[in-house]
Design a protein around this motif. Structure first.
Motif, PDB file in Angstrom:
ATOM      1  N   GLN A  15     -15.597 -30.844  11.779  1.00  0.00           N
ATOM      2  CA  GLN A  15     -16.214 -31.736  10.802  1.00  0.00           C
ATOM      3  C   GLN A  15     -17.558 -31.173  10.335  1.00  0.00           C
ATOM      4  O   GLN A  15     -17.877 -31.167   9.144  1.00  0.00           O
ATOM      5  CB  GLN A  15     -16.407 -33.105  11.437  1.00  0.00           C
ATOM      6  CG  GLN A  15     -16.538 -34.195  10.416  1.00  0.00           C
ATOM      7  CD  GLN A  15     -16.794 -35.541  11.091  1.00  0.00           C
ATOM      8  OE1 GLN A  15     -16.770 -35.665  12.319  1.00  0.00           O
ATOM      9  NE2 GLN A  15     -17.059 -36.548  10.292  1.00  0.00           N
ATOM     10  N   GLU A  18     -16.959 -28.259   7.985  1.00  0.00           N
ATOM     11  CA  GLU A  18     -16.550 -28.700   6.652  1.00  0.00           C
ATOM     12  C   GLU A  18     -17.761 -29.205   5.873  1.00  0.00           C
ATOM     13  O   GLU A  18     -17.980 -28.817   4.718  1.00  0.00           O
ATOM     14  CB  GLU A  18     -15.506 -29.802   6.806  1.00  0.00           C
ATOM     15  CG  GLU A  18     -14.627 -29.953   5.608  1.00  0.00           C
ATOM     16  CD  GLU A  18     -13.508 -30.950   5.865  1.00  0.00           C
ATOM     17  OE1 GLU A  18     -13.085 -31.153   7.018  1.00  0.00           O
ATOM     18  OE2 GLU A  18     -13.067 -31.546   4.869  1.00  0.00           O
ATOM     19  N   GLN A  19     -18.567 -30.048   6.542  1.00  0.00           N
ATOM     20  CA  GLN A  19     -19.749 -30.596   5.868  1.00  0.00           C
ATOM     21  C   GLN A  19     -20.695 -29.480   5.425  1.00  0.00           C
ATOM     22  O   GLN A  19     -21.201 -29.481   4.312  1.00  0.00           O
ATOM     23  CB  GLN A  19     -20.511 -31.544   6.801  1.00  0.00           C
ATOM     24  CG  GLN A  19     -19.857 -32.913   6.909  1.00  0.00           C
ATOM     25  CD  GLN A  19     -20.433 -33.734   8.061  1.00  0.00           C
ATOM     26  OE1 GLN A  19     -21.315 -33.263   8.785  1.00  0.00           O
ATOM     27  NE2 GLN A  19     -19.939 -34.939   8.222  1.00  0.00           N
ATOM     28  N   SER A  27     -17.717 -22.341  -0.535  1.00  0.00           N
ATOM     29  CA  SER A  27     -16.257 -22.308  -0.420  1.00  0.00           C
ATOM     30  C   SER A  27     -15.732 -20.892  -0.652  1.00  0.00           C
ATOM     31  O   SER A  27     -16.238 -20.155  -1.494  1.00  0.00           O
ATOM     32  CB  SER A  27     -15.628 -23.270  -1.415  1.00  0.00           C
ATOM     33  OG  SER A  27     -15.965 -22.859  -2.708  1.00  0.00           O
ATOM     34  N   LYS A  48      -6.864 -24.766   8.189  1.00  0.00           N
ATOM     35  CA  LYS A  48      -7.682 -25.443   7.171  1.00  0.00           C
ATOM     36  C   LYS A  48      -8.526 -24.432   6.384  1.00  0.00           C
ATOM     37  O   LYS A  48      -8.590 -24.475   5.161  1.00  0.00           O
ATOM     38  CB  LYS A  48      -8.666 -26.402   7.865  1.00  0.00           C
ATOM     39  CG  LYS A  48      -8.271 -27.841   7.739  1.00  0.00           C
ATOM     40  CD  LYS A  48      -9.423 -28.717   8.186  1.00  0.00           C
ATOM     41  CE  LYS A  48      -8.889 -30.062   8.625  1.00  0.00           C
ATOM     42  NZ  LYS A  48      -9.836 -30.791   9.455  1.00  0.00           N
ATOM     43  N   LEU A  49      -9.166 -23.530   7.103  1.00  0.00           N
ATOM     44  CA  LEU A  49     -10.028 -22.545   6.428  1.00  0.00           C
ATOM     45  C   LEU A  49      -9.197 -21.637   5.524  1.00  0.00           C
ATOM     46  O   LEU A  49      -9.626 -21.268   4.427  1.00  0.00           O
ATOM     47  CB  LEU A  49     -10.804 -21.720   7.462  1.00  0.00           C
ATOM     48  CG  LEU A  49     -11.907 -22.478   8.210  1.00  0.00           C
ATOM     49  CD1 LEU A  49     -12.352 -21.718   9.454  1.00  0.00           C
ATOM     50  CD2 LEU A  49     -13.116 -22.735   7.292  1.00  0.00           C
ATOM     51  N   ASN A  52      -8.411 -23.157   2.312  1.00  0.00           N
ATOM     52  CA  ASN A  52      -9.558 -23.119   1.396  1.00  0.00           C
ATOM     53  C   ASN A  52      -9.964 -21.689   1.040  1.00  0.00           C
ATOM     54  O   ASN A  52     -11.108 -21.448   0.636  1.00  0.00           O
ATOM     55  CB  ASN A  52     -10.733 -23.899   1.994  1.00  0.00           C
ATOM     56  CG  ASN A  52     -10.434 -25.388   2.031  1.00  0.00           C
ATOM     57  OD1 ASN A  52      -9.713 -25.891   1.171  1.00  0.00           O
ATOM     58  ND2 ASN A  52     -10.942 -26.077   3.029  1.00  0.00           N
TER      59      ASN A  52
END
Ligand code: C5P
Length: 235
Positions: A15, A18-19, A27, A48-49, A52
């Motif tokens: 978390q 991401e923040q 990004s 997840k990475l 993105n």
């Protein structure tokens, strides 16, 4: 030239990662996932990475008997990251088997690099604590040559050793260098530090930077400053 700066995501959980990446509009930049984050979040943080578009260096520094490392690498292969690593001090057979594990797992595009001597150590701690005698740069170069002969694609080393490693192992052999500090950052626990400009001059191919960026007042600005130091035309 490919973006050569991997941001070390040394955060306690996904978390916060991401923040941080969203808040600072970072990004798609190359990132390094280390033990702290991986042991908390596991495979899902990598997925997840990747979703993105972040190129990933998975820095787990494997160091065990050859069979265990080979099997672990076979499991990691499915993650499809750019770079994984082992400790060169695990020896030649361990490095060979790490590469075999990666290839058997289908990760033919994943680079295997070996950590030589951690950049948090210096010659005194290497001699007195590890009882490895001699000059630190000679030891690092020796480990780099041994890693290359065992099938590694490159090494993690300090900027100060990158030039000599290129001379001995050739220009294609990757040098990935942590211990990078922007001019106004503190050294923290790193011993063999250098600026991005110096790293470029010294022949480092990729840089790993953590706290100089993550703890900067303006992380995006710090990241861009570091990139300007590495790339001729800025970012
Ligand atoms: O905050 P800092 O820029 O010192 O972070 C450096 C990162 O590079 C950390 O994640 C650390 O684990 C990693 N690293 C290192 N020295 C090595 C290999 C990896 O500092 N030899």
């Amino acid at each position: 030239m490919k973006n050569p700066i991997y941001l070390a995501l040394d955060f306690p959980d996904g978390q916060q990662v991401e923040q941080f990446l969203i808040r600072n509009e970072l990004s798609g930049i190359p990132v390094k996932v280390g033990m702290e984050l991986f042991y908390r979040e596991g495979h899902q943080i990598i997925e997840k990475l990747k979703k993105n578009n972040h190129p990933i260096f998975l820095d787990l520094k494997l160091h065990d008997i050859p069979t265990t490392v080979e099997r672990a690498m076979e499991n990691l292969a499915s993650l499809g990251v750019d770079i994984v690593n082992v400790h060169a001090l695990g020896g030649s057979e361990m490095i060979k088997r790490a590469k075999e594990g990666l290839l058997r797992g289908g990760a033919s595009n994943t680079k295997l690099i070996a950590v030589t001597i951690l950049t948090s150590m210096n010659e005194i701690s290497m001699n007195d604590e590890l009882h490895i005698q001699g000059k630190l740069n000679e030891q690092v170069t020796h480990l780099a040559a041994m890693s290359k002969n065992s099938g590694a694609d490159g090494v993690v080393c300090s900027v100060h050793e990158a030039g000599q490693i290129k001379q001995v192992c050739g220009k294609e052999f990757l040098t990935v260098t942590p211990g990078i500090r922007l001019k106004d950052s503190s050294a923290d626990d790193q011993q063999r530090i250098a600026t991005p400009e110096f790293a470029k001059e010294a022949g480092a191919d990729r840089l790993v930077i953590g706290r100089s960026i993550t703890r900067a007042k303006k992380p995006k600005k710090a990241y861009k400053t570091a990139l300007r130091g590495m790339l001729e035309n800025g970012y």
